[in-house]
Design an enzyme around this catalytic site. Structure first.
Site, short mmCIF file in Angstrom:
data_model
loop_
_atom_site.label_atom_id
_atom_site.label_comp_id
_atom_site.label_asym_id
_atom_site.label_seq_id
_atom_site.Cartn_x
_atom_site.Cartn_y
_atom_site.Cartn_z
N TYR A 102 9.39 1.58 11.30
CA TYR A 102 8.21 1.55 12.14
C TYR A 102 8.54 1.97 13.58
O TYR A 102 9.26 1.28 14.29
CB TYR A 102 7.57 0.17 12.17
CG TYR A 102 7.13 -0.37 10.84
CD1 TYR A 102 6.96 0.46 9.73
CD2 TYR A 102 6.88 -1.73 10.67
CE1 TYR A 102 6.56 -0.03 8.50
CE2 TYR A 102 6.46 -2.24 9.44
CZ TYR A 102 6.31 -1.38 8.37
OH TYR A 102 5.91 -1.89 7.17
N HIS A 127 12.67 -1.48 1.53
CA HIS A 127 11.35 -0.92 1.86
C HIS A 127 10.81 -0.04 0.73
O HIS A 127 9.62 -0.06 0.41
CB HIS A 127 11.47 -0.11 3.16
CG HIS A 127 10.20 0.04 3.91
ND1 HIS A 127 10.17 0.33 5.25
CD2 HIS A 127 8.91 -0.05 3.55
CE1 HIS A 127 8.92 0.41 5.67
NE2 HIS A 127 8.13 0.19 4.65
N SER A 175 -1.85 -4.07 4.01
CA SER A 175 -3.12 -3.34 4.06
C SER A 175 -4.25 -4.07 3.33
O SER A 175 -5.01 -3.47 2.56
CB SER A 175 -2.97 -1.92 3.49
OG SER A 175 -2.11 -1.15 4.30
N PRO A 176 -4.41 -5.38 3.57
CA PRO A 176 -5.48 -6.13 2.90
C PRO A 176 -6.86 -5.74 3.39
O PRO A 176 -7.85 -6.11 2.75
CB PRO A 176 -5.16 -7.58 3.25
CG PRO A 176 -4.47 -7.49 4.59
CD PRO A 176 -3.64 -6.24 4.50
N LEU A 177 -6.92 -4.98 4.49
CA LEU A 177 -8.21 -4.51 5.02
C LEU A 177 -8.47 -3.05 4.67
O LEU A 177 -9.30 -2.38 5.29
CB LEU A 177 -8.27 -4.71 6.53
CG LEU A 177 -8.15 -6.17 6.99
CD1 LEU A 177 -8.18 -6.26 8.50
CD2 LEU A 177 -9.26 -7.02 6.38
N GLY A 178 -7.74 -2.54 3.66
CA GLY A 178 -8.00 -1.17 3.22
C GLY A 178 -7.80 -0.15 4.32
O GLY A 178 -8.56 0.81 4.42
N ARG A 179 -6.79 -0.38 5.16
CA ARG A 179 -6.46 0.53 6.27
C ARG A 179 -7.65 0.76 7.19
O ARG A 179 -7.89 1.85 7.68
CB ARG A 179 -5.90 1.85 5.73
CG ARG A 179 -4.67 1.63 4.84
CD ARG A 179 -4.05 2.92 4.38
NE ARG A 179 -2.99 2.69 3.41
CZ ARG A 179 -1.72 2.42 3.70
NH1 ARG A 179 -1.35 2.33 4.96
NH2 ARG A 179 -0.82 2.23 2.75
N GLY A 180 -8.41 -0.33 7.38
CA GLY A 180 -9.56 -0.30 8.29
C GLY A 180 -10.89 -0.14 7.60
O GLY A 180 -11.93 -0.53 8.16
#
Length: 339
Positions: free
Chosen positions: A55, A127, A206-211
């Site tokens: 990152y 990773h 990514s539990p928010l679907g990448r936004g």
């Protein structure tokens, strides 16, 4: 909501993914804003912070080490090896490198320890599985780091149930991390059950679907306005054809969240949390306001029928497009849901 457990560690129900503080999602925040967000997360009760050598090509680890180092005893620190950045030398172009060799794992860990300003990393993931290297060899190198006292526990990211079982036979795996949300259900094919069979915690990135599930991209114009280096530009679901199919779902989803008296992000996180108390979602954000909104999900008590309706509205059968483009699909080892 009660605290959750990642191996020997007690974790807040929602952790913080630290990738987009300096990597992958457009223009990163200023150092001052990133520092403010990390300290706010700590003050709001987050006790699990997740970063990686990749990152920002070390920048995220350096940021976490500088800002949170003085508070090291207050949180569980997770980082990752096996995927790093190659600067290039005039003959080799710079870019991302997947290298799971024992030599690379040892070298990456030394660099991570320096950047994180710590003597030991609580949870150290591979990773990506480097398919040129037997998983047993990579996990053996991670086990050596545990024996050396540089790592407390080890994890895997984006691997299949079969690979998890092979790895766990070499050394106990504490956590498996992969993408999981209403619109990405790959773990339900086999990995979630394998984790439960082996007593491995599941960390959902990514539990928010990448936004998308946070209603951060409510129109095609918003997608087109993403910076060129934003990784979503290369993801099929955010391409013109697939996004046009996914956009009507978002309107219905937004209405369901309003009916439930919560934000779309909170509904998405509440759904993930409800899939099992062995799951810890790690959303990322650059905004303290969004962070506060996310963390409020751990106190939500949504009716079971609302969560069921959310799952019926957005799922493998209703979402258009694969989560990764072809290169990303080759790099992971997860069971696949056909687009």
């Amino acid at each position: 909501m009660q605290a959750r457990h990642i191996g020997p560690f007690t974790a807040s129900p929602i952790g913080l993914g630290c990738m987009n503080l300096c990597h992958a999602y457009g223009t990163p925040p200023t150092e001052q804003d990133a520092e403010r967000l990390l300290l706010a997360a700590l003050d709001m009760g987050v006790t699990h912070f997740d970063t990686a050598a990749l990152y920002g090509f070390g920048a995220s680890e350096s940021l976490v080490g500088r800002v949170l180092g003085p508070h090291r005893q207050r949180f569980t620190l997770a980082s990752k090896c096996g995927m790093t950045h190659e600067a290039g030398d005039g003959t080799v172009a710079p870019g991302r490198v997947i290298d799971g060799s024992p030599e690379s794992i040892r070298a990456t860990c030394e660099g991570s320890l320096r950047r994180l300003k710590t003597d030991v990393i609580d949870l150290y993931y591979l990773h990506r599985w480097d398919k040129r290297v037997p998983i047993e060899d990579s996990v053996g190198a991670l086990a050596d780091l545990v024996r050396a006292g540089k790592v407390r526990t080890i994890g895997l990211s984006e691997v299949s149930s079969a690979t998890l079982r092979r790895a766990h036979a070499v050394h106990p795996i504490t956590a498996l991390q992969t993408e999981y949300s209403l619109w990405t259900r790959n773990p339900e094919l086999a990995v979630l059950q394998a984790c439960r069979d082996l007593g491995v915690a599941f960390v959902a990135f990514s539990p928010l679907g990448r936004g998308y599930l946070a209603d951060a991209l409510p129109s095609w114009d918003d997608v087109q306005a993403l910076p060129d280096r934003d990784i979503r530009r290369a993801m099929p679901r955010f391409g013109a054809e697939h996004f046009a199919s996914n956009l009507p779902l978002l309107a219905q989803y937004r209405a369901l969240a309003a009916e439930a008296g919560c934000t779309p992000a909170q509904l998405a996180l509440a759904w993930v949390l409800a899939q099992g108390d062995d799951i810890v979602p790690i959303p990322g954000t650059r905004s303290v306001a969004h962070l506060r909104d996310d963390l409020a999900a751990w106190d939500l008590r949504l009716p079971a029928d609302v969560l069921q309706r959310a799952g019926e509205l957005i799922n493998t059968a209703t979402v258009s497009g694969h989560r990764y483009a072809e290169q990303g699909r080759r790099e992971v080892d997860t069971e696949d849901v056909a687009a």
